[in-house]
Design an enzyme around this catalytic site. Structure first.
Site, mmCIF file in Angstrom:
data_model
loop_
_atom_site.group_PDB
_atom_site.id
_atom_site.type_symbol
_atom_site.label_atom_id
_atom_site.label_comp_id
_atom_site.label_asym_id
_atom_site.label_seq_id
_atom_site.Cartn_x
_atom_site.Cartn_y
_atom_site.Cartn_z
ATOM 1 N N GLU A 119 12.651 107.006 20.938
ATOM 2 C CA GLU A 119 11.317 106.970 21.528
ATOM 3 C C GLU A 119 11.392 106.324 22.911
ATOM 4 O O GLU A 119 12.022 105.307 23.088
ATOM 5 C CB GLU A 119 10.394 106.161 20.604
ATOM 6 N N CYS A 167 12.112 95.350 24.930
ATOM 7 C CA CYS A 167 13.124 96.412 24.966
ATOM 8 C C CYS A 167 14.261 96.149 25.939
ATOM 9 O O CYS A 167 15.420 96.076 25.522
ATOM 10 C CB CYS A 167 12.461 97.746 25.270
ATOM 11 N N VAL A 224 5.794 101.143 18.000
ATOM 12 C CA VAL A 224 6.329 102.499 18.027
ATOM 13 C C VAL A 224 5.773 103.333 16.868
ATOM 14 O O VAL A 224 5.279 104.445 17.065
ATOM 15 C CB VAL A 224 7.877 102.459 18.005
HETATM 16 C C1 UDX Z 1 10.300 99.459 17.551
HETATM 17 C C2 UDX Z 1 11.636 99.945 17.124
HETATM 18 O O1 UDX Z 1 11.693 100.141 15.826
HETATM 19 C C3 UDX Z 1 12.721 99.218 17.801
HETATM 20 O O2 UDX Z 1 13.988 99.595 17.372
HETATM 21 C C4 UDX Z 1 12.583 99.582 19.214
HETATM 22 O O3 UDX Z 1 13.629 99.070 19.974
HETATM 23 C C5 UDX Z 1 11.257 99.090 19.722
HETATM 24 O O4 UDX Z 1 10.240 99.598 18.940
HETATM 25 P P1 UDX Z 1 8.334 97.882 17.323
HETATM 26 O O5 UDX Z 1 7.526 99.051 16.899
HETATM 27 O O6 UDX Z 1 8.102 97.300 18.668
HETATM 28 O O7 UDX Z 1 9.895 98.255 17.200
HETATM 29 O O8 UDX Z 1 8.347 96.744 16.256
HETATM 30 P P2 UDX Z 1 7.136 95.957 15.623
HETATM 31 O O9 UDX Z 1 5.928 96.088 16.462
HETATM 32 O O10 UDX Z 1 7.707 94.634 15.266
HETATM 33 O O11 UDX Z 1 6.834 96.782 14.291
HETATM 34 C C6 UDX Z 1 7.682 96.998 13.234
HETATM 35 C C7 UDX Z 1 6.889 97.117 11.952
HETATM 36 O O12 UDX Z 1 7.764 97.420 10.888
HETATM 37 C C8 UDX Z 1 6.124 95.861 11.573
HETATM 38 O O13 UDX Z 1 4.773 96.172 11.371
HETATM 39 C C9 UDX Z 1 6.787 95.416 10.271
HETATM 40 O O14 UDX Z 1 5.875 94.818 9.377
HETATM 41 C C10 UDX Z 1 7.319 96.726 9.739
HETATM 42 N N1 UDX Z 1 8.456 96.598 8.813
HETATM 43 C C11 UDX Z 1 9.517 95.827 9.109
HETATM 44 C C12 UDX Z 1 8.445 97.360 7.649
HETATM 45 O O15 UDX Z 1 7.480 98.055 7.365
HETATM 46 N N2 UDX Z 1 9.510 97.280 6.819
HETATM 47 C C13 UDX Z 1 10.576 96.505 7.071
HETATM 48 O O16 UDX Z 1 11.516 96.469 6.272
HETATM 49 C C14 UDX Z 1 10.602 95.749 8.262
HETATM 50 C C1 UDX Z 2 10.733 100.334 28.359
HETATM 51 C C2 UDX Z 2 11.075 101.772 28.802
HETATM 52 O O1 UDX Z 2 10.446 102.044 30.050
HETATM 53 C C3 UDX Z 2 10.644 102.761 27.734
HETATM 54 O O2 UDX Z 2 11.038 104.067 28.116
HETATM 55 C C4 UDX Z 2 11.301 102.368 26.425
HETATM 56 O O3 UDX Z 2 10.903 103.220 25.388
HETATM 57 C C5 UDX Z 2 10.966 100.945 26.059
HETATM 58 O O4 UDX Z 2 11.337 100.070 27.116
HETATM 59 P P1 UDX Z 2 8.514 98.849 28.270
HETATM 60 O O5 UDX Z 2 9.448 97.734 27.865
HETATM 61 O O6 UDX Z 2 7.275 99.077 27.497
HETATM 62 O O7 UDX Z 2 9.320 100.238 28.283
HETATM 63 O O8 UDX Z 2 8.068 98.567 29.770
HETATM 64 P P2 UDX Z 2 8.508 98.998 31.225
HETATM 65 O O9 UDX Z 2 7.330 99.572 31.902
HETATM 66 O O10 UDX Z 2 9.744 99.777 31.239
HETATM 67 O O11 UDX Z 2 8.779 97.575 31.884
HETATM 68 C C6 UDX Z 2 9.806 96.707 31.419
HETATM 69 C C7 UDX Z 2 9.934 95.504 32.305
HETATM 70 O O12 UDX Z 2 10.438 95.863 33.578
HETATM 71 C C8 UDX Z 2 8.606 94.770 32.579
HETATM 72 O O13 UDX Z 2 8.830 93.373 32.470
HETATM 73 C C9 UDX Z 2 8.254 95.149 34.003
HETATM 74 O O14 UDX Z 2 7.520 94.159 34.657
HETATM 75 C C10 UDX Z 2 9.647 95.296 34.605
HETATM 76 N N1 UDX Z 2 9.670 96.177 35.774
HETATM 77 C C11 UDX Z 2 9.396 97.507 35.644
HETATM 78 C C12 UDX Z 2 10.013 95.663 37.027
HETATM 79 O O15 UDX Z 2 10.276 94.470 37.177
HETATM 80 N N2 UDX Z 2 10.058 96.526 38.096
HETATM 81 C C13 UDX Z 2 9.802 97.848 37.981
HETATM 82 O O16 UDX Z 2 9.881 98.558 38.997
HETATM 83 C C14 UDX Z 2 9.446 98.352 36.716
#
Ligand code: UDX
Ligand code: UDX
Length: 434
Positions: A153, A262, A11
């Protein structure tokens, strides 16, 4: 605007790159020195279509920088985004310790007389904004001037860049006009509809939206079960339902269930949040139950055809939780591979992008990794399609049949055309269609 983003994961990094692309000055912060070094060296730690170009272009244009120093980033930025993980705890509730830690880190570096907007982009339970504001007030010594905003987001992995550049909507939850004005300025170049709400509503929108999408998937999966029992075709049913504009065809694809970092966590979180608030959202428990049964029913079909799985050679196409990503976290495809391994099957796997991370996290230990879909299928007694990568749909059926020991396909994502597959002599089983 001068922006920093704390947490450069999926994100944070994609958001940072997109903010830079539309002209803002962005500093991406991460406490992982290795990740920051990698980003500074021009390497992108995740696979996301279009991201690499975006990052390189904006780093060259000096619009995007990387650092481990929260202090320096907060000092230089008018708006501070928080995008650190909010992982699930064993009971489904959200672990907010990273958010709390970052709130404290921000608190100690905020200087008096420097107004800052602190924006929560991570997915958090309703009322977290209030707690972030309290924490900052408590740990800041000099009476810092700040406002907290919630800005959830909605990007999907695999199409995160277009989702961010052309969002359906921007949700800004805030209680201060000054902070909301700063947020509107940041998002102006995206020319997307903006919904301004209070902080609690914005936080709730994210959990309610993701839970609704998961509900849609479980709904169609339950319908798929009825289709299997009755001889109807779930794809046709989904088309028929989806043509109603009030419903829409998106997220009505039946399969072996939703996964990823997610949906499973956000649905569990929303259940825990509703329990905490004394209004249990029991409908979502059913959503979870249906999702789990999809994989179980799929495995039952494989067992039914192969009888004993022990020592059977089974090919699995797909490891990522969906196509166009390298993300294998909470992937149903990985669960399927693990289930087969646990039953003693000899599993050969191929995924276009997910094998590196699956190996790194030791998710499919014991499985044999192949270099191509056809190599995985070599000598297999059954082929499972677990992720709907386009390249799997383009398979040469003739060659596939030659390579396999027995022409059995279990398509967990309804990716292949049953008529075509059967015309090549395959015994083809999918979800919710005869
Ligand atoms: C994000 C959101 O923050 C989460 O709440 C949402 O539901 C999904 O997306 P995401 O970006 O997927 O999470 O997480 P990740 O790819 O694990 O990245 C988080 C980053 O934060 C990592 O690079 C980690 O090193 C960093 N981090 C973590 C910090 O910089 N400081 C911290 O204290 C903890
Ligand atoms: C989801 C939300 O769509 C996004 O808005 C949010 O910010 C983060 O979570 P993401 O997890 O990246 O996004 O993927 P998404 O495309 O939503 O798919 C999630 C899961 O649902 C996948 O495992 C996908 O295979 C499944 N899926 C999706 C189904 O089984 N059927 C569908 O019709 C759509």
């Amino acid at each position: 605007m001068k922006i920093c983003i704390i947490g450069s994961g999926y994100v944070g990094l994609v958001s940072g790159a997109c903010f830079a692309e539309v002209g803002h000055d962005v500093i991406c912060v991460d406490n992982n020195q290795g990740k920051v070094d990698m980003l500074k060296a021009g390497k992108i730690p995740i696979y996301e279509p279009g991201l690499e170009d975006l990052v390189h272009r904006n780093v060259s244009a000096k619009k995007l920088q990387f650092t481990t120093s929260t202090e320096d980033a907060v000092d230089k930025s008018e708006v501070v985004f928080i995008a650190v993980p909010t992982p699930p705890q064993p009971d489904g509730s959200v672990d907010l310790s990273y958010i709390e830690k970052v709130a404290r880190e921000i608190a100690v570096v905020l200087k008096p007389g420097q107004y800052r907007v602190i924006v929560d982009k991570s997915t958090v339970p309703v009322r977290t904004g209030e707690k972030v504001a309290d924490t900052i007030r408590r740990y800041n010594k000099g009476g810092a001037d700040f406002d907290v905003v919630s800005n959830p987001e909605f990007l999907r992995e695999g199409c995160a860049v277009p989702d961010l550049m052309k969002p359906d909507r921007i949700v800004i939850g805030g209680n201060s006009e000054r902070a909301i004005a700063a947020m509107q300025k940041i998002y102006e170049p995206f020319m997307a509809p903006v919904l301004v709400t209070d902080i609690n509503s914005a936080e709730l929108i994210k959990h309610a939206a993701n839970s609704f999408l998961a509900l849609k998937i479980s709904y169609i999966n339950a319908v798929a079960q009825i289709c299997e029992a009755s001889g109807a075709d779930v794809e046709k049913v989904a088309d028929g339902i989806g043509m109603d504009r009030r419903i829409g065809r998106n997220f009505l694809n039946a399969g072996i269930g939703y996964g990823g970092s997610c949906f499973p966590k956000d649905i569990a979180a929303f259940i825990a949040i509703s329990d905490d608030l004394g209004v249990p959202f029991t409908l979502l428990k059913e959503v979870q139950r249906i999702n789990a049964t999809q994989r179980e029913r799929f495995l039952a079909k494989i067992r039914e055809a192969l009888w004993v799985l022990k020592e059977k050679k089974i090919a699995v196409w797909g490891l990522t939780f969906k196509p166009d990503t390298d993300d294998v976290r909470s992937s149903v495809a990985v669960d399927v591979v693990r289930d087969l391994l646990a039953e003693g099957a000899i599993v050969t796997v191929y995924d276009p992008k997910g094998m590196e991370k699956a190996t790194e996290y030791k998710l499919v230990e014991g499985a044999i990794l192949a270099n191509s879909p056809l190599e995985a299928a070599e000598g297999a007694e059954a082929l499972i399609v677990a992720t709907e990568w386009k390249e799997f749909a383009a398979v040469n059926f003739e060659e596939l049949k030659e390579r396999m020991h027995t022409p059995l396909i279990f398509d967990g994502r309804n990716l292949l055309d049953p008529v075509i597959a059967r015309s090549f002599g395959f015994t083809y089983t999918s979800i919710g269609r005869a």
